[in-house]
Design a protein around this motif. Sequence first.
Motif, PDB file in Angstrom:
ATOM      1  N   SER A   1       0.808  -1.229   0.000  1.00  0.00           N
ATOM      2  CA  SER A   1       0.000   0.000   0.000  1.00  0.00           C
ATOM      3  C   SER A   1       0.835   1.271   0.000  1.00  0.00           C
ATOM      4  CB  SER A   1      -0.932   0.016   1.215  1.00  0.00           C
ATOM      5  OG  SER A   1      -0.164   0.017   2.407  1.00  0.00           O
ATOM      6  N   ARG A   2       2.074   1.176   0.437  1.00  0.00           N
ATOM      7  CA  ARG A   2       2.931   2.370   0.521  1.00  0.00           C
ATOM      8  C   ARG A   2       4.394   1.946   0.598  1.00  0.00           C
ATOM      9  NH1 ARG A   2       2.893   2.299   6.388  1.00  0.00           N
ATOM     10  NH2 ARG A   2       1.008   1.197   6.995  1.00  0.00           N
ATOM     11  N   GLY A   3       5.271   2.948   0.609  1.00  0.00           N
ATOM     12  CA  GLY A   3       6.682   2.688   0.839  1.00  0.00           C
ATOM     13  C   GLY A   3       7.314   1.765  -0.207  1.00  0.00           C
ATOM     14  N   LEU A   4       8.243   0.967   0.255  1.00  0.00           N
ATOM     15  CA  LEU A   4       8.977   0.080  -0.654  1.00  0.00           C
ATOM     16  C   LEU A   4       8.048  -0.902  -1.363  1.00  0.00           C
ATOM     17  CD1 LEU A   4      11.658  -1.015  -1.788  1.00  0.00           C
ATOM     18  CD2 LEU A   4      11.822  -2.469   0.258  1.00  0.00           C
TER      19      LEU A   4
ATOM     20  N   PHE B   1      13.406 -11.858   1.583  1.00  0.00           N
ATOM     21  CA  PHE B   1      12.969 -11.332   2.879  1.00  0.00           C
ATOM     22  C   PHE B   1      13.542  -9.923   3.027  1.00  0.00           C
ATOM     23  CE2 PHE B   1      13.996 -11.029   7.583  1.00  0.00           C
ATOM     24  CZ  PHE B   1      12.691 -10.827   7.996  1.00  0.00           C
ATOM     25  N   ILE B   2      12.657  -8.921   3.062  1.00  0.00           N
ATOM     26  CA  ILE B   2      13.142  -7.544   3.249  1.00  0.00           C
ATOM     27  C   ILE B   2      13.454  -7.377   4.734  1.00  0.00           C
ATOM     28  CG2 ILE B   2      12.723  -5.098   2.910  1.00  0.00           C
ATOM     29  CD1 ILE B   2      12.816  -6.751   0.265  1.00  0.00           C
ATOM     30  N   SER B   3      14.736  -7.309   5.007  1.00  0.00           N
ATOM     31  CA  SER B   3      15.195  -7.263   6.385  1.00  0.00           C
ATOM     32  C   SER B   3      15.606  -5.845   6.746  1.00  0.00           C
ATOM     33  CB  SER B   3      16.341  -8.267   6.548  1.00  0.00           C
ATOM     34  OG  SER B   3      16.737  -8.352   7.895  1.00  0.00           O
ATOM     35  N   SER B   4      16.611  -5.711   7.582  1.00  0.00           N
ATOM     36  CA  SER B   4      17.013  -4.396   8.080  1.00  0.00           C
ATOM     37  C   SER B   4      18.384  -4.531   8.720  1.00  0.00           C
ATOM     38  CB  SER B   4      15.994  -3.942   9.127  1.00  0.00           C
ATOM     39  OG  SER B   4      16.488  -2.861   9.880  1.00  0.00           O
TER      40      SER B   4
ATOM     41  N   SER C   1      18.038 -12.507   2.153  1.00  0.00           N
ATOM     42  CA  SER C   1      17.601 -11.442   3.060  1.00  0.00           C
ATOM     43  C   SER C   1      18.240 -10.162   2.556  1.00  0.00           C
ATOM     44  CB  SER C   1      18.059 -11.723   4.498  1.00  0.00           C
ATOM     45  OG  SER C   1      17.316 -12.782   5.054  1.00  0.00           O
ATOM     46  N   ILE C   2      17.414  -9.127   2.404  1.00  0.00           N
ATOM     47  CA  ILE C   2      17.893  -7.876   1.797  1.00  0.00           C
ATOM     48  C   ILE C   2      17.737  -6.731   2.794  1.00  0.00           C
ATOM     49  CG2 ILE C   2      17.413  -6.198  -0.038  1.00  0.00           C
ATOM     50  CD1 ILE C   2      16.259  -8.609  -1.657  1.00  0.00           C
ATOM     51  N   ASN C   3      18.828  -6.024   3.044  1.00  0.00           N
ATOM     52  CA  ASN C   3      18.743  -4.800   3.856  1.00  0.00           C
ATOM     53  C   ASN C   3      18.565  -3.627   2.893  1.00  0.00           C
ATOM     54  OD1 ASN C   3      19.036  -2.579   5.440  1.00  0.00           O
ATOM     55  ND2 ASN C   3      21.149  -3.001   6.069  1.00  0.00           N
ATOM     56  N   PRO C   4      17.376  -3.024   2.868  1.00  0.00           N
ATOM     57  CA  PRO C   4      17.147  -1.959   1.873  1.00  0.00           C
ATOM     58  C   PRO C   4      17.810  -0.635   2.244  1.00  0.00           C
ATOM     59  CG  PRO C   4      15.210  -2.200   3.257  1.00  0.00           C
ATOM     60  CD  PRO C   4      16.181  -3.262   3.708  1.00  0.00           C
ATOM     61  N   GLY C   5      18.327  -0.514   3.470  1.00  0.00           N
ATOM     62  CA  GLY C   5      18.883   0.770   3.920  1.00  0.00           C
ATOM     63  C   GLY C   5      17.758   1.715   4.309  1.00  0.00           C
TER      64      GLY C   5
ATOM     65  N   ARG D   1      15.340   6.729  -1.742  1.00  0.00           N
ATOM     66  CA  ARG D   1      13.990   6.809  -2.319  1.00  0.00           C
ATOM     67  C   ARG D   1      13.489   5.395  -2.539  1.00  0.00           C
ATOM     68  NH1 ARG D   1      12.354  10.063  -6.803  1.00  0.00           N
ATOM     69  NH2 ARG D   1      13.210   8.361  -8.007  1.00  0.00           N
ATOM     70  N   PRO D   2      12.275   5.063  -2.041  1.00  0.00           N
ATOM     71  CA  PRO D   2      11.807   3.683  -2.200  1.00  0.00           C
ATOM     72  C   PRO D   2      11.780   3.218  -3.655  1.00  0.00           C
ATOM     73  CG  PRO D   2      10.075   5.111  -1.290  1.00  0.00           C
ATOM     74  CD  PRO D   2      11.343   5.900  -1.273  1.00  0.00           C
ATOM     75  N   GLU D   3      11.524   4.162  -4.580  1.00  0.00           N
ATOM     76  CA  GLU D   3      11.504   3.801  -6.008  1.00  0.00           C
ATOM     77  C   GLU D   3      12.878   3.298  -6.454  1.00  0.00           C
ATOM     78  OE1 GLU D   3      10.776   6.733  -4.748  1.00  0.00           O
ATOM     79  OE2 GLU D   3       8.689   7.186  -5.206  1.00  0.00           O
ATOM     80  N   ASP D   4      13.929   3.989  -5.978  1.00  0.00           N
ATOM     81  CA  ASP D   4      15.292   3.591  -6.367  1.00  0.00           C
ATOM     82  C   ASP D   4      15.666   2.254  -5.753  1.00  0.00           C
ATOM     83  OD1 ASP D   4      15.410   6.027  -7.650  1.00  0.00           O
ATOM     84  OD2 ASP D   4      16.518   7.022  -6.043  1.00  0.00           O
ATOM     85  N   VAL D   5      15.276   2.058  -4.479  1.00  0.00           N
ATOM     86  CA  VAL D   5      15.601   0.802  -3.803  1.00  0.00           C
ATOM     87  C   VAL D   5      14.852  -0.355  -4.481  1.00  0.00           C
ATOM     88  CG1 VAL D   5      15.511  -0.444  -1.606  1.00  0.00           C
ATOM     89  CG2 VAL D   5      16.025   2.004  -1.623  1.00  0.00           C
ATOM     90  N   ALA D   6      13.597  -0.110  -4.839  1.00  0.00           N
ATOM     91  CA  ALA D   6      12.815  -1.156  -5.523  1.00  0.00           C
ATOM     92  C   ALA D   6      13.468  -1.516  -6.853  1.00  0.00           C
ATOM     93  CB  ALA D   6      11.381  -0.670  -5.746  1.00  0.00           C
ATOM     94  N   ALA D   7      13.890  -0.508  -7.593  1.00  0.00           N
ATOM     95  CA  ALA D   7      14.512  -0.774  -8.908  1.00  0.00           C
ATOM     96  C   ALA D   7      15.783  -1.606  -8.731  1.00  0.00           C
ATOM     97  CB  ALA D   7      14.826   0.551  -9.610  1.00  0.00           C
ATOM     98  N   ARG D   8      16.557  -1.297  -7.691  1.00  0.00           N
ATOM     99  CA  ARG D   8      17.799  -2.050  -7.449  1.00  0.00           C
ATOM    100  C   ARG D   8      17.486  -3.503  -7.076  1.00  0.00           C
ATOM    101  NH1 ARG D   8      20.017   0.195  -2.722  1.00  0.00           N
ATOM    102  NH2 ARG D   8      19.518  -1.739  -1.639  1.00  0.00           N
ATOM    103  N   ILE D   9      16.494  -3.688  -6.203  1.00  0.00           N
ATOM    104  CA  ILE D   9      16.132  -5.056  -5.783  1.00  0.00           C
ATOM    105  C   ILE D   9      15.675  -5.862  -6.994  1.00  0.00           C
ATOM    106  CG2 ILE D   9      14.435  -6.411  -4.462  1.00  0.00           C
ATOM    107  CD1 ILE D   9      14.566  -4.173  -2.316  1.00  0.00           C
ATOM    108  N   ILE D  10      14.845  -5.245  -7.843  1.00  0.00           N
ATOM    109  CA  ILE D  10      14.334  -5.960  -9.015  1.00  0.00           C
ATOM    110  C   ILE D  10      15.484  -6.296  -9.968  1.00  0.00           C
ATOM    111  CG2 ILE D  10      12.892  -5.717 -11.077  1.00  0.00           C
ATOM    112  CD1 ILE D  10      10.953  -4.032  -9.241  1.00  0.00           C
TER     113      ILE D  10
END
Length: 223
Positions: free
Chosen positions: A6-9, A130-133, A171-175, A207-216
């Motif tokens: 619904s929001r964020g990453l 797994f989106i971790s931290s 497991s991914i640390n998105p920062g 920016r969540p958009e940038d992090v999403a693009a990198r993960i993909i």
Amino acid sequence: MITGVSRGLGEALFEQLAADREHRVAGLGRTFTEKQRGLAAAEPERVALYTMDFAAATLDLARPLRWAAEGASHAYLILNAGMVEPVGPVGQLDPVVVRDSIAVNLTVPMLAASTFLTVLPPGTPGTVLFISSGAATRPIEGWAAYCAAKAGGEMFFRVLAEERPGITVASINPGRMDTGMQGVLRRSEFPTKQSYVDAYEEGTLGRPEDVAARIISEHVTRG
Ligand SMILES: NC(=O)c1ccc[n+]([C@@H]2O[C@H](COP(=O)([O-])OP(=O)(O)OC[C@H]3O[C@@H](n4cnc5c(N)ncnc54)[C@H](OP(=O)(O)O)[C@@H]3O)[C@@H](O)[C@H]2O)c1
């Protein structure tokens, strides 16, 4: 299938994956955006939304996971939904919110991954992200429940990776990202809060958009 879209990453991951017509995308969570509802109504064979509260006692995870895995050339489970609350010192944590935190951040990722293995058609490649931290490996005063849940999740997925070498598990640390979760932290009290306020004011949050693009680009293949 992506949790917490619904929001964020999660919203950014959903938007970018659903924009690629090669992908079928299922979103799971309590709420969805107007755009997501419109897309699901327009393309029900390619985009599906499943409303559920991960803090609820029972969840039907099999139905959305089956939908997502059926006929896929490669099935992905992206465990993104999370909550940082309760924030505060141990001894002053609301027990209901502690339980919700463990459910959302740890129990549901474990259950969803377990169910994913049972519905993945034989021979279909599968990936669990797994989106971790950073909080999984670094104690942060005031975040005990969140740190514990993310640390538990990382260990669960390390065990899964050992047990199922045929499944890709990460497991991914998105920062730190400029999302609602950071807003919760700025409104909370904990010893290192100022660095989170500073990061926001200095504009250094991702920016969540940038992090999403990198993960993909790093973890999702096409076709
Ligand atoms: N933001 C950061 O700086 C940061 C840093 C490191 C790691 N992370 C991790 O990155 C992931 C995404 O975080 P974010 O910053 O994008 O968070 P966010 O903006 O707060 O979004 C959280 C998402 O999780 C869903 N969610 C929360 N509680 C839920 C529940 N009870 N049932 C179903 N869905 C629920 C929310 O959906 P609804 O409320 O609509 O249900 C929302 O879509 C999380 O796993 C987080 O721990 C974030």
